[in-house]
Design a protein around this motif. Sequence first.
Motif, PDB file in Angstrom:
ATOM      1  N   THR A   1       0.806   0.569  -1.644  1.00 14.69           N
ATOM      2  CA  THR A   1       0.645   0.989  -0.243  1.00 14.69           C
ATOM      3  C   THR A   1      -0.348   0.157   0.559  1.00 14.69           C
ATOM      4  O   THR A   1      -0.258   0.095   1.785  1.00 14.69           O
ATOM      5  CB  THR A   1       0.193   2.455  -0.169  1.00 14.69           C
ATOM      6  N   GLY A   2      -1.324  -0.432  -0.125  1.00  8.92           N
ATOM      7  CA  GLY A   2      -2.373  -1.164   0.570  1.00  8.92           C
ATOM      8  C   GLY A   2      -3.488  -0.283   1.094  1.00  8.92           C
ATOM      9  O   GLY A   2      -4.478  -0.783   1.636  1.00  8.92           O
TER      10      GLY A   2
ATOM     11  N   ARG B   1      -5.248  -1.788   5.921  1.00  4.68           N
ATOM     12  CA  ARG B   1      -4.765  -1.979   4.550  1.00  4.68           C
ATOM     13  C   ARG B   1      -5.520  -3.137   3.897  1.00  4.68           C
ATOM     14  O   ARG B   1      -5.970  -4.055   4.584  1.00  4.68           O
ATOM     15  CB  ARG B   1      -3.261  -2.282   4.533  1.00  4.68           C
TER      16      ARG B   1
ATOM     17  N   SER C   1      -5.117  -6.158   2.481  1.00  2.58           N
ATOM     18  CA  SER C   1      -4.011  -7.119   2.472  1.00  2.58           C
ATOM     19  C   SER C   1      -3.953  -7.950   1.194  1.00  2.58           C
ATOM     20  O   SER C   1      -2.869  -8.306   0.726  1.00  2.58           O
ATOM     21  CB  SER C   1      -4.119  -8.044   3.693  1.00  2.58           C
TER      22      SER C   1
ATOM     23  N   TRP D   1      -2.502  -5.545  -1.481  1.00  4.51           N
ATOM     24  CA  TRP D   1      -1.211  -4.952  -1.126  1.00  4.51           C
ATOM     25  C   TRP D   1      -0.090  -5.928  -1.463  1.00  4.51           C
ATOM     26  O   TRP D   1       0.291  -6.775  -0.673  1.00  4.51           O
ATOM     27  CB  TRP D   1      -1.219  -4.596   0.364  1.00  4.51           C
TER      28      TRP D   1
ATOM     29  N   LYS E   1       4.157  -5.665   0.204  1.00  5.41           N
ATOM     30  CA  LYS E   1       4.256  -5.679   1.656  1.00  5.41           C
ATOM     31  C   LYS E   1       5.711  -5.849   2.066  1.00  5.41           C
ATOM     32  O   LYS E   1       6.471  -6.567   1.390  1.00  5.41           O
ATOM     33  CB  LYS E   1       3.449  -6.835   2.235  1.00  5.41           C
TER      34      LYS E   1
END
Length: 206
Positions: free
Chosen positions: A136-137, A194, A196, A199, A202
């Motif tokens: 999900t981040g 988030r 990044s 994550w 994406k």
Amino acid sequence: MLELIAKVVIAYLVGSISGSLLLGRLKGIDIREHGSGNAGGTNAMRTLGVAFAIGVIIIDIGKGWLAGAVIGPYNAGDARDIFLCGAAAVIGHCYPIYHGFRGGKGAATLVGVFAAVHWPMILPVFLAWLVVVVVTGFVGLATITAGFAALVYTLVTGQPAMEGAVWFFGAMAVFVLYTHRANISRMLAGNENRASRLWLFKPRTR
């Protein structure tokens, strides 16, 4: 009873030592005036970098471990003492008396308590955190999930085999959920940041 009260107060005072605010003062800044305004490891990393965040996390985990492994069991301490001292340290981190009761969200300090109470649970708790943040981040959602993962671990394995363990981990999971209520609101509103770099799943952009 007086001994228990003294231990809980000491654990709270130790928990009130904020890693981010302590190290931030060495740099001449108040971390609460930067980024999200939270005095925790995530905001420390986003605003001042990985090296600074590692120092913060070491301090915050260390004080949780100290409360659970050293302060709690002193003399004839039992599980009740350990859990109460651990909870006091987490509360101290979130509401530090030294810093106007404005602290972090308690996750790193709680990890230290987990390590003191039953260190093998750290692996499944970390894996739960990692899976959620990779998918999900959202670091906040991952932290909430990790808190409940500790409760699930205890319910499934029966470890630690200490009286009151389920109640303690359940209460701490709910407390972490409460301290992340702003993150939940931002996620529902669609404006939560988030991580990044973590994550990995994406959505592809065209």
